[in-house]
Design an enzyme around this catalytic site. Structure first.
Site, PDB file in Angstrom:
ATOM      1  N   ASN A  10      19.704 -47.099 -67.434  1.00 26.40           N
ATOM      2  CA  ASN A  10      18.745 -46.400 -66.580  1.00 26.40           C
ATOM      3  C   ASN A  10      17.527 -45.993 -67.432  1.00 26.40           C
ATOM      4  OD1 ASN A  10      17.389 -44.092 -65.428  1.00 26.40           O
ATOM      5  ND2 ASN A  10      19.040 -43.936 -63.940  1.00 26.40           N
ATOM      6  N   ASP A  12      14.727 -44.374 -66.373  1.00 27.33           N
ATOM      7  CA  ASP A  12      13.888 -43.335 -65.749  1.00 27.33           C
ATOM      8  C   ASP A  12      13.164 -42.469 -66.779  1.00 27.33           C
ATOM      9  OD1 ASP A  12      14.905 -44.153 -63.327  1.00 27.33           O
ATOM     10  OD2 ASP A  12      16.180 -42.387 -63.031  1.00 27.33           O
ATOM     11  N   HIS A  13      13.897 -42.109 -67.846  1.00 25.36           N
ATOM     12  CA  HIS A  13      13.320 -41.101 -68.738  1.00 25.36           C
ATOM     13  C   HIS A  13      12.327 -41.663 -69.749  1.00 25.36           C
ATOM     14  CE1 HIS A  13      15.302 -38.190 -66.506  1.00 25.36           C
ATOM     15  NE2 HIS A  13      16.507 -38.624 -66.804  1.00 25.36           N
ATOM     16  N   ARG A  21       2.105 -37.491 -70.380  1.00 29.54           N
ATOM     17  CA  ARG A  21       0.722 -37.591 -70.839  1.00 29.54           C
ATOM     18  C   ARG A  21      -0.194 -38.276 -69.827  1.00 29.54           C
ATOM     19  NH1 ARG A  21      -0.821 -36.520 -76.243  1.00 29.54           N
ATOM     20  NH2 ARG A  21       0.309 -34.623 -76.679  1.00 29.54           N
ATOM     21  N   HIS A  46      15.363 -45.136 -60.689  1.00 28.86           N
ATOM     22  CA  HIS A  46      15.434 -44.271 -59.495  1.00 28.86           C
ATOM     23  C   HIS A  46      14.016 -43.915 -59.058  1.00 28.86           C
ATOM     24  CE1 HIS A  46      17.232 -40.236 -57.746  1.00 28.86           C
ATOM     25  NE2 HIS A  46      16.553 -40.919 -56.853  1.00 28.86           N
ATOM     26  N   ARG A  48      12.110 -41.695 -57.031  1.00 31.80           N
ATOM     27  CA  ARG A  48      12.310 -40.441 -56.300  1.00 31.80           C
ATOM     28  C   ARG A  48      11.156 -40.199 -55.350  1.00 31.80           C
ATOM     29  NH1 ARG A  48      16.355 -37.055 -59.122  1.00 31.80           N
ATOM     30  NH2 ARG A  48      15.854 -35.520 -57.545  1.00 31.80           N
ATOM     31  N   ARG A  52       8.508 -38.449 -59.783  1.00 33.52           N
ATOM     32  CA  ARG A  52       8.365 -37.687 -61.033  1.00 33.52           C
ATOM     33  C   ARG A  52       8.554 -38.558 -62.275  1.00 33.52           C
ATOM     34  NH1 ARG A  52      13.903 -34.175 -60.974  1.00 33.52           N
ATOM     35  NH2 ARG A  52      13.152 -33.604 -58.928  1.00 33.52           N
ATOM     36  N   HIS A  53       9.274 -39.675 -62.142  1.00 36.64           N
ATOM     37  CA  HIS A  53       9.358 -40.597 -63.297  1.00 36.64           C
ATOM     38  C   HIS A  53       8.961 -42.016 -62.870  1.00 36.64           C
ATOM     39  CE1 HIS A  53      13.432 -40.726 -61.690  1.00 36.64           C
ATOM     40  NE2 HIS A  53      13.808 -39.600 -62.274  1.00 36.64           N
ATOM     41  N   GLU A  73      17.837 -47.292 -57.476  1.00 39.59           N
ATOM     42  CA  GLU A  73      18.483 -46.063 -57.032  1.00 39.59           C
ATOM     43  C   GLU A  73      17.532 -45.338 -56.097  1.00 39.59           C
ATOM     44  OE1 GLU A  73      20.280 -44.089 -60.598  1.00 39.59           O
ATOM     45  OE2 GLU A  73      19.975 -42.375 -59.264  1.00 39.59           O
ATOM     46  N   THR A 103      18.285 -33.309 -61.798  1.00 35.66           N
ATOM     47  CA  THR A 103      18.851 -34.658 -61.758  1.00 35.66           C
ATOM     48  C   THR A 103      19.740 -34.717 -60.518  1.00 35.66           C
ATOM     49  OG1 THR A 103      20.205 -36.262 -62.979  1.00 35.66           O
ATOM     50  CG2 THR A 103      20.765 -33.943 -63.269  1.00 35.66           C
ATOM     51  N   THR A 104      20.307 -35.900 -60.236  1.00 34.83           N
ATOM     52  CA  THR A 104      21.142 -36.039 -59.035  1.00 34.83           C
ATOM     53  C   THR A 104      22.384 -35.166 -59.198  1.00 34.83           C
ATOM     54  OG1 THR A 104      20.390 -38.313 -59.055  1.00 34.83           O
ATOM     55  CG2 THR A 104      22.093 -37.759 -57.462  1.00 34.83           C
ATOM     56  N   GLU A 154      29.882 -45.841 -56.603  1.00 37.00           N
ATOM     57  CA  GLU A 154      29.666 -45.358 -57.974  1.00 37.00           C
ATOM     58  C   GLU A 154      30.178 -43.923 -58.027  1.00 37.00           C
ATOM     59  OE1 GLU A 154      26.112 -46.383 -60.057  1.00 37.00           O
ATOM     60  OE2 GLU A 154      26.073 -44.490 -61.146  1.00 37.00           O
ATOM     61  N   HIS A 197      26.708 -40.852 -64.790  1.00 38.11           N
ATOM     62  CA  HIS A 197      26.069 -39.534 -64.844  1.00 38.11           C
ATOM     63  C   HIS A 197      26.609 -38.718 -65.995  1.00 38.11           C
ATOM     64  CE1 HIS A 197      23.647 -36.142 -63.683  1.00 38.11           C
ATOM     65  NE2 HIS A 197      23.045 -36.946 -62.841  1.00 38.11           N
ATOM     66  N   GLY A 219      21.758 -43.407 -68.620  1.00 37.73           N
ATOM     67  CA  GLY A 219      20.342 -43.256 -68.920  1.00 37.73           C
ATOM     68  C   GLY A 219      20.025 -42.210 -69.947  1.00 37.73           C
TER      69      GLY A 219
HETATM   70  N1  PXP Z   1      24.099 -43.110 -61.787  1.00 38.76           N
HETATM   71  C1  PXP Z   1      23.387 -42.426 -60.859  1.00 38.76           C
HETATM   72  C2  PXP Z   1      23.658 -42.734 -59.429  1.00 38.76           C
HETATM   73  C3  PXP Z   1      22.409 -41.491 -61.229  1.00 38.76           C
HETATM   74  O1  PXP Z   1      21.736 -40.797 -60.287  1.00 38.76           O
HETATM   75  C4  PXP Z   1      22.130 -41.298 -62.594  1.00 38.76           C
HETATM   76  C5  PXP Z   1      21.039 -40.366 -63.008  1.00 38.76           C
HETATM   77  O2  PXP Z   1      19.814 -40.844 -62.578  1.00 38.76           O
HETATM   78  C6  PXP Z   1      22.870 -42.043 -63.520  1.00 38.76           C
HETATM   79  C7  PXP Z   1      23.864 -42.919 -63.097  1.00 38.76           C
HETATM   80  C8  PXP Z   1      22.627 -41.918 -64.988  1.00 38.76           C
HETATM   81  O3  PXP Z   1      22.896 -40.622 -65.404  1.00 38.76           O
HETATM   82  P1  PXP Z   1      22.450 -40.180 -66.858  1.00 38.76           P
HETATM   83  O4  PXP Z   1      20.967 -40.291 -66.911  1.00 38.76           O
HETATM   84  O5  PXP Z   1      22.962 -38.788 -66.955  1.00 38.76           O
HETATM   85  O6  PXP Z   1      23.119 -41.135 -67.818  1.00 38.76           O
END
Ligand code: PXP
Length: 251
Positions: A10, A12-13, A21, A46, A48, A52-53, A73, A103-104, A154, A197, A219
């Site tokens: 993942n 996202d971050h 920035r 993801h 959103r 935000r990301h 996602e 987060t979710t 999942e 997660h 992620g």
């Molecule tokens: N799976 C799902 C469905 C999620 O929402 C997330 C977080 O975006 C992850 C996996 C990954 O979680 P993490 O970033 O904590 O590894």
């Protein structure tokens, strides 16, 4: 050794850091390409509601530029369904979404949301998208997911990881037992079972020992580790941890 779970990375971050920035760097699509070269089996992002990301054009570029499956996602809203139908990713993972959450925070409410999720799942499936439902690791949630008609669940590993982080061994054992029972039921019902997660090297190794787990989506920890050891090394260590867990299951 039985096949290890697939690793979905993942990204996202990477986008979170870019957006801090407001410019173009670091580029999450570049991170996805490096992750794939380092052994990721798929990329998860993801989109959103508040962007935000990940942003819309990140998702479009990911679809165009990566060679592995893209797991989109998203919340089961009309807006996201329209974007997913346009993007046609390999898979969509439907998640709950609250504006104020960091987060979710939990799994989908598959009981109250059953009928709506069934409609969205069917719509995405008709477009050739494989749908997974992000659920709490409870037997009722797995049964509801099955009746919604998604081929994949999942399991939310957040509560288990959180208990371990806080040294709450009894709660961790209870949460792991729930994950194990949910994975077994999912497999019995013919559902493909993913998990994710809050996973790190240690928890990814432990959960890979459950033979029903076909994929982990990871992620935050991986991207954080990449700061110290680089994304390639972080992914290689994660793969090694997952392989070690799966081979322990076989032995
Ligand atoms: N799976 C799902 C469905 C999620 O929402 C997330 C977080 O975006 C992850 C996996 C990954 O979680 P993490 O970033 O904590 O590894």
């Amino acid at each position: 050794m039985p096949r290890s779970p697939r690793l979905g990375v993942n990204i996202d971050h990477v986008a979170t850091l870019r957006n801090a920035r407001g410019g173009a760097f670091p580029d999450p699509v570049r991170a996805a390409l490096v992750a794939i070269a380092a052994g990721a089996d798929g990329i998860t992002a993801h989109l959103r509601e508040d962007r935000r990301h990940i942003r819309d054009d990140d998702m479009a570029r990911l679809k165009r530029e990566i060679s592995t499956p893209l797991n989109f996602e998203m919340a089961a809203t009309d807006e996201m369904v329209a974007i997913a139908l346009d993007t046609r990713p390999h898979a969509c993972c439907l998640v709950p979404e609250k504006r104020s959450e960091r987060t979710t925070e939990g799994g989908l409410n598959v009981l109250d949301g059953h009928d709506h999720l069934k409609i969205v799942t069917a719509e995405l499936a008709r477009a050739g998208v494989r749908v997974s439902l992000f659920i709490e690791p409870g037997l009722g949630a797995v049964k509801a997911a099955d009746s919604i008609g998604a081929p994949v669940v999942e399991l939310h590993t957040g509560a288990w990881c959180d208990a371990l982080t806080h040294g709450e061994s009894e709660r961790a054992a209870h949460e792991f037992a729930r994950l194990k029972a949910a994975a077994t039921l999912a497999a019995d019902l013919g559902l493909e079972c993913h998990a994710g997660h809050g996973l790190d090297f240690s928890t990814a190794e432990t959960i890979s020992a459950l033979p029903e787990i076909a994929e982990l989506n990871i992620g935050h920890y991986l991207i954080g580790e990449a700061i110290f050891i680089g994304i390639r090394a972080a992914i290689a260590r994660m793969r090694a941890a997952m392989d070690a867990g799966r081979s322990r299951a076989a032995g």
